[in-house]
Enzyme design. Structure first.
Site, PDB file in Angstrom:
ATOM      1  N   GLU A 101       0.846  -1.199   0.000  1.00 31.38           N
ATOM      2  CA  GLU A 101       0.000   0.000   0.000  1.00 31.38           C
ATOM      3  C   GLU A 101       0.879   1.246   0.000  1.00 31.38           C
ATOM      4  O   GLU A 101       2.000   1.225   0.510  1.00 31.38           O
ATOM      5  CB  GLU A 101      -0.909   0.004   1.236  1.00 31.38           C
ATOM      6  N   ASP A 102       0.359   2.298  -0.560  1.00 38.58           N
ATOM      7  CA  ASP A 102       1.125   3.546  -0.560  1.00 38.58           C
ATOM      8  C   ASP A 102       1.007   4.268   0.773  1.00 38.58           C
ATOM      9  O   ASP A 102       1.975   4.777   1.302  1.00 38.58           O
ATOM     10  CB  ASP A 102       0.715   4.470  -1.726  1.00 38.58           C
ATOM     11  N   ASP A 105      -3.898   5.662   6.101  1.00 41.11           N
ATOM     12  CA  ASP A 105      -4.396   6.946   6.614  1.00 41.11           C
ATOM     13  C   ASP A 105      -5.444   6.667   7.695  1.00 41.11           C
ATOM     14  O   ASP A 105      -5.096   6.483   8.864  1.00 41.11           O
ATOM     15  CB  ASP A 105      -4.950   7.751   5.429  1.00 41.11           C
ATOM     16  N   PHE A 154      -2.167  16.764   3.740  1.00 42.02           N
ATOM     17  CA  PHE A 154      -2.595  16.181   2.469  1.00 42.02           C
ATOM     18  C   PHE A 154      -1.379  16.046   1.571  1.00 42.02           C
ATOM     19  O   PHE A 154      -0.826  17.039   1.099  1.00 42.02           O
ATOM     20  CB  PHE A 154      -3.689  17.005   1.792  1.00 42.02           C
ATOM     21  N   ASP A 161      -2.438  10.660  -5.110  1.00 40.10           N
ATOM     22  CA  ASP A 161      -3.080  11.685  -5.940  1.00 40.10           C
ATOM     23  C   ASP A 161      -3.937  12.635  -5.116  1.00 40.10           C
ATOM     24  O   ASP A 161      -4.310  12.374  -3.976  1.00 40.10           O
ATOM     25  CB  ASP A 161      -4.013  11.025  -6.958  1.00 40.10           C
ATOM     26  N   ARG A 167       0.188  12.011  -9.267  1.00 36.71           N
ATOM     27  CA  ARG A 167       0.729  10.673  -9.004  1.00 36.71           C
ATOM     28  C   ARG A 167       2.132  10.519  -9.585  1.00 36.71           C
ATOM     29  O   ARG A 167       2.925   9.723  -9.100  1.00 36.71           O
ATOM     30  CB  ARG A 167      -0.165   9.596  -9.625  1.00 36.71           C
TER      31      ARG A 167
HETATM   32  C1  PRP Z   1      -5.854   6.162  -0.954  1.00 31.67           C
HETATM   33  C2  PRP Z   1      -4.504   5.520  -0.713  1.00 31.67           C
HETATM   34  C3  PRP Z   1      -4.823   4.316   0.147  1.00 31.67           C
HETATM   35  C4  PRP Z   1      -6.007   4.787   0.953  1.00 31.67           C
HETATM   36  C5  PRP Z   1      -5.580   5.124   2.350  1.00 31.67           C
HETATM   37  O1  PRP Z   1      -6.522   5.450  -1.978  1.00 31.67           O
HETATM   38  O2  PRP Z   1      -3.915   5.119  -1.945  1.00 31.67           O
HETATM   39  O3  PRP Z   1      -5.198   3.218  -0.647  1.00 31.67           O
HETATM   40  O4  PRP Z   1      -6.510   5.981   0.296  1.00 31.67           O
HETATM   41  O5  PRP Z   1      -6.606   5.739   3.089  1.00 31.67           O
HETATM   42  P1  PRP Z   1      -7.367   5.063   4.311  1.00 31.67           P
HETATM   43  O6  PRP Z   1      -6.336   4.415   5.216  1.00 31.67           O
HETATM   44  O7  PRP Z   1      -8.023   6.244   4.957  1.00 31.67           O
HETATM   45  O8  PRP Z   1      -8.340   4.078   3.762  1.00 31.67           O
HETATM   46  P2  PRP Z   1      -7.776   6.059  -2.758  1.00 31.67           P
HETATM   47  O9  PRP Z   1      -9.026   5.552  -2.147  1.00 31.67           O
HETATM   48  O10 PRP Z   1      -7.607   7.553  -2.874  1.00 31.67           O
HETATM   49  O11 PRP Z   1      -7.667   5.419  -4.203  1.00 31.67           O
HETATM   50  P3  PRP Z   1      -6.384   5.520  -5.191  1.00 31.67           P
HETATM   51  O12 PRP Z   1      -5.365   4.564  -4.644  1.00 31.67           O
HETATM   52  O13 PRP Z   1      -6.895   5.088  -6.517  1.00 31.67           O
HETATM   53  O14 PRP Z   1      -5.919   6.948  -5.170  1.00 31.67           O
HETATM   54 MG    MG Z   2      -6.590   8.558  -4.127  1.00 29.37          MG
HETATM   55 MN    MN Z   3      -5.224   3.678  -2.766  1.00 30.87          MN
END
Ligand code: PRP
Ligand code: MG
Ligand code: MN
Length: 180
Positions: A101-102, A105, A154, A161, A167
């Site tokens: 995972e990136d 949060d 943020f 993104d 990205r």
């Molecule tokens: C973002 C990020 C993680 C997730 C973390 O994904 O890449 O997957 O939010 O947040 P959380 O711990 O509060 O769930 P996003 O839903 O924006 O989709 P994306 O990866 O396509 O940008």
């Molecule tokens: Mg996202």
């Molecule tokens: Mn994500």
């Protein structure tokens, strides 16, 4: 530096070094599991860049698969609802799974994903997250590999993104508040 970024948190070099360290740790930890093979699962779309770099730093046989789930849509806050947009192509029963995972949060995405993947009976399942926001809620999720702890700002770049932009920045930086 991009005009919409107020501060660079992690440079391209810092990211590459840390990803290399995580890859080396995984290579050591899974040396005995190499026969069964690892399956590295990336959570699209944000983790695609991290996983692509990480995979090349793991010196073991490994497969890559992708799952797309989204909770943020185009907003700056989680919607609270996780949707599967694309499921895995492979079966993971009996396999050693590492979820890349990136960012961790609110923890919503990973909590959902770990529950979902565990029900498919993998031999083992661990998480490698590049970033983890430092708050109490996140501490509940067991991440074996963490790149960096990061402030509750943020942030964008290196896969992350805002409304699908930024990205492709090679570094991770804080987005100026007036942008979102
Ligand atoms: C973002 C990020 C993680 C997730 C973390 O994904 O890449 O997957 O939010 O947040 P959380 O711990 O509060 O769930 P996003 O839903 O924006 O989709 P994306 O990866 O396509 O940008
Ligand atoms: Mg996202
Ligand atoms: Mn994500």
């Amino acid at each position: 530096m991009h005009n919409d970024i107020s501060e660079i948190l992690f440079t391209e070099k810092q990211l590459a070094d840390r990803v290399g360290e995580i890859g080396a740790a995984i290579t050591r930890d899974y040396a005995d599991a190499a026969d069964e093979g690892i399956i590295l699962i990336s959570v699209l779309r944000g983790a695609a860049i991290f996983m692509a770099d990480l995979a090349r730093k793991i010196e073991l046989p490994l497969e890559m698969d992708y799952m797309a789930i989204s909770s943020y849509g185009n907003g700056a806050k989680s919607s609270g609802v996780v949707r599967i947009l694309k499921d895995l192509s492979s079966q993971i029963e009996g396999r050693h799974v590492i979820v890349a995972e990136d960012i961790l949060d609110s923890g919503l995405t990973l909590t959902y994903l770990l529950k979902n993947l565990s029900s498919r009976q993998p031999a083992s399942i661990e998480v490698a997250t590049l970033l983890r926001k430092k708050t109490l809620a996140q501490a509940k999720i067991d991440c074996k590999y963490i790149g960096f702890e990061c402030p509750d700002e943020f942030i964008v770049g290196y896969g992350l993104d805002y409304a699908e932009r930024y990205r492709n920045l090679p570094y991770i930086g804080i987005l100026k508040p007036e942008i979102y």
